[in-house]
Design a protein around this motif. Sequence first.
Motif, PDB file in Angstrom:
ATOM      1  N   LYS A 179       2.624  -3.857 -10.599  1.00  0.00           N
ATOM      2  CA  LYS A 179       1.412  -4.825 -10.470  1.00  0.00           C
ATOM      3  C   LYS A 179      -0.012  -4.354 -11.272  1.00  0.00           C
ATOM      4  O   LYS A 179      -0.287  -3.522 -12.475  1.00  0.00           O
ATOM      5  N   TYR A 180      -0.959  -4.959 -11.023  1.00  0.00           N
ATOM      6  CA  TYR A 180      -2.446  -4.896 -12.107  1.00  0.00           C
ATOM      7  C   TYR A 180      -3.271  -3.930 -11.107  1.00  0.00           C
ATOM      8  O   TYR A 180      -3.732  -4.200 -10.180  1.00  0.00           O
ATOM      9  N   ASP A 181      -3.959  -2.971 -11.946  1.00  0.00           N
ATOM     10  CA  ASP A 181      -4.678  -2.042 -11.710  1.00  0.00           C
ATOM     11  C   ASP A 181      -6.434  -2.210 -12.608  1.00  0.00           C
ATOM     12  O   ASP A 181      -5.968  -1.660 -13.709  1.00  0.00           O
ATOM     13  N   PRO A 182      -6.798  -2.674 -11.680  1.00  0.00           N
ATOM     14  CA  PRO A 182      -8.153  -2.912 -11.869  1.00  0.00           C
ATOM     15  C   PRO A 182      -9.354  -2.150 -12.979  1.00  0.00           C
ATOM     16  O   PRO A 182     -10.033  -2.490 -13.646  1.00  0.00           O
ATOM     17  N   ILE A 183      -9.059  -1.105 -12.070  1.00  0.00           N
ATOM     18  CA  ILE A 183      -9.473   0.367 -12.951  1.00  0.00           C
ATOM     19  C   ILE A 183      -9.254   0.882 -14.187  1.00  0.00           C
ATOM     20  O   ILE A 183      -9.761   1.211 -15.200  1.00  0.00           O
TER      21      ILE A 183
ATOM     22  N   ARG B 198      -6.676  -1.604 -16.020  1.00  0.00           N
ATOM     23  CA  ARG B 198      -6.760  -2.727 -16.559  1.00  0.00           C
ATOM     24  C   ARG B 198      -6.065  -3.202 -17.650  1.00  0.00           C
ATOM     25  O   ARG B 198      -6.181  -3.386 -18.949  1.00  0.00           O
ATOM     26  N   ARG B 199      -4.752  -2.946 -16.733  1.00  0.00           N
ATOM     27  CA  ARG B 199      -3.033  -3.202 -17.168  1.00  0.00           C
ATOM     28  C   ARG B 199      -2.843  -3.010 -16.040  1.00  0.00           C
ATOM     29  O   ARG B 199      -2.871  -2.822 -14.739  1.00  0.00           O
ATOM     30  N   HIS B 200      -1.085  -3.892 -16.401  1.00  0.00           N
ATOM     31  CA  HIS B 200      -0.374  -3.376 -14.931  1.00  0.00           C
ATOM     32  C   HIS B 200       0.394  -2.675 -15.287  1.00  0.00           C
ATOM     33  O   HIS B 200       0.939  -1.836 -16.261  1.00  0.00           O
ATOM     34  N   VAL B 201       0.970  -1.552 -14.354  1.00  0.00           N
ATOM     35  CA  VAL B 201       1.124  -0.323 -13.894  1.00  0.00           C
ATOM     36  C   VAL B 201       2.036  -0.496 -12.923  1.00  0.00           C
ATOM     37  O   VAL B 201       2.081  -1.124 -11.964  1.00  0.00           O
ATOM     38  N   GLY B 202       3.367   0.847 -13.042  1.00  0.00           N
ATOM     39  CA  GLY B 202       3.761   0.683 -11.805  1.00  0.00           C
ATOM     40  C   GLY B 202       2.522   1.246 -10.359  1.00  0.00           C
ATOM     41  O   GLY B 202       2.218   2.687 -10.269  1.00  0.00           O
ATOM     42  N   PHE B 203       3.443   0.936  -8.943  1.00  0.00           N
ATOM     43  CA  PHE B 203       3.188   1.598  -8.149  1.00  0.00           C
ATOM     44  C   PHE B 203       3.882   1.778  -6.669  1.00  0.00           C
ATOM     45  O   PHE B 203       4.661   1.282  -6.910  1.00  0.00           O
ATOM     46  N   ARG B 204       3.854   2.834  -6.571  1.00  0.00           N
ATOM     47  CA  ARG B 204       5.182   3.786  -6.460  1.00  0.00           C
ATOM     48  C   ARG B 204       4.615   3.654  -4.830  1.00  0.00           C
ATOM     49  O   ARG B 204       3.163   4.451  -4.293  1.00  0.00           O
ATOM     50  N   GLU B 205       5.436   3.531  -3.727  1.00  0.00           N
ATOM     51  CA  GLU B 205       4.840   3.730  -1.956  1.00  0.00           C
ATOM     52  C   GLU B 205       4.878   5.095  -1.923  1.00  0.00           C
ATOM     53  O   GLU B 205       6.216   6.325  -2.396  1.00  0.00           O
ATOM     54  N   GLU B 206       4.285   5.715  -1.170  1.00  0.00           N
ATOM     55  CA  GLU B 206       3.302   6.812  -0.446  1.00  0.00           C
ATOM     56  C   GLU B 206       3.675   6.821   0.997  1.00  0.00           C
ATOM     57  O   GLU B 206       2.991   5.757   1.551  1.00  0.00           O
ATOM     58  N   ARG B 207       3.688   8.031   1.002  1.00  0.00           N
ATOM     59  CA  ARG B 207       4.150   8.437   2.718  1.00  0.00           C
ATOM     60  C   ARG B 207       3.384   9.407   3.417  1.00  0.00           C
ATOM     61  O   ARG B 207       2.421   9.782   2.863  1.00  0.00           O
TER      62      ARG B 207
END
Length: 54
Positions: free
Chosen positions: A39-43, A45-54
């Motif tokens: 997904k897009y990370d506005p900080i 300013r590019r698309h990166v992987g977003f991992r689920e955290e618990r």
Amino acid sequence: MARNEVRPIIKLRSTAGTGYTYVTRKNRRNDPDRMVLRKYDPIARRHVGFREER
């Protein structure tokens, strides 16, 4: 209720180390492991992987 058991709310944290998060729901029956979505990370300013955290 059954809604919270099958589709819990999860937090997706950026793997770029910016601390940016998305909040979504997931189906535990279809995805029992931790999710990784690109997904897009506005900080960053590019698309990166977003991992689920618990």
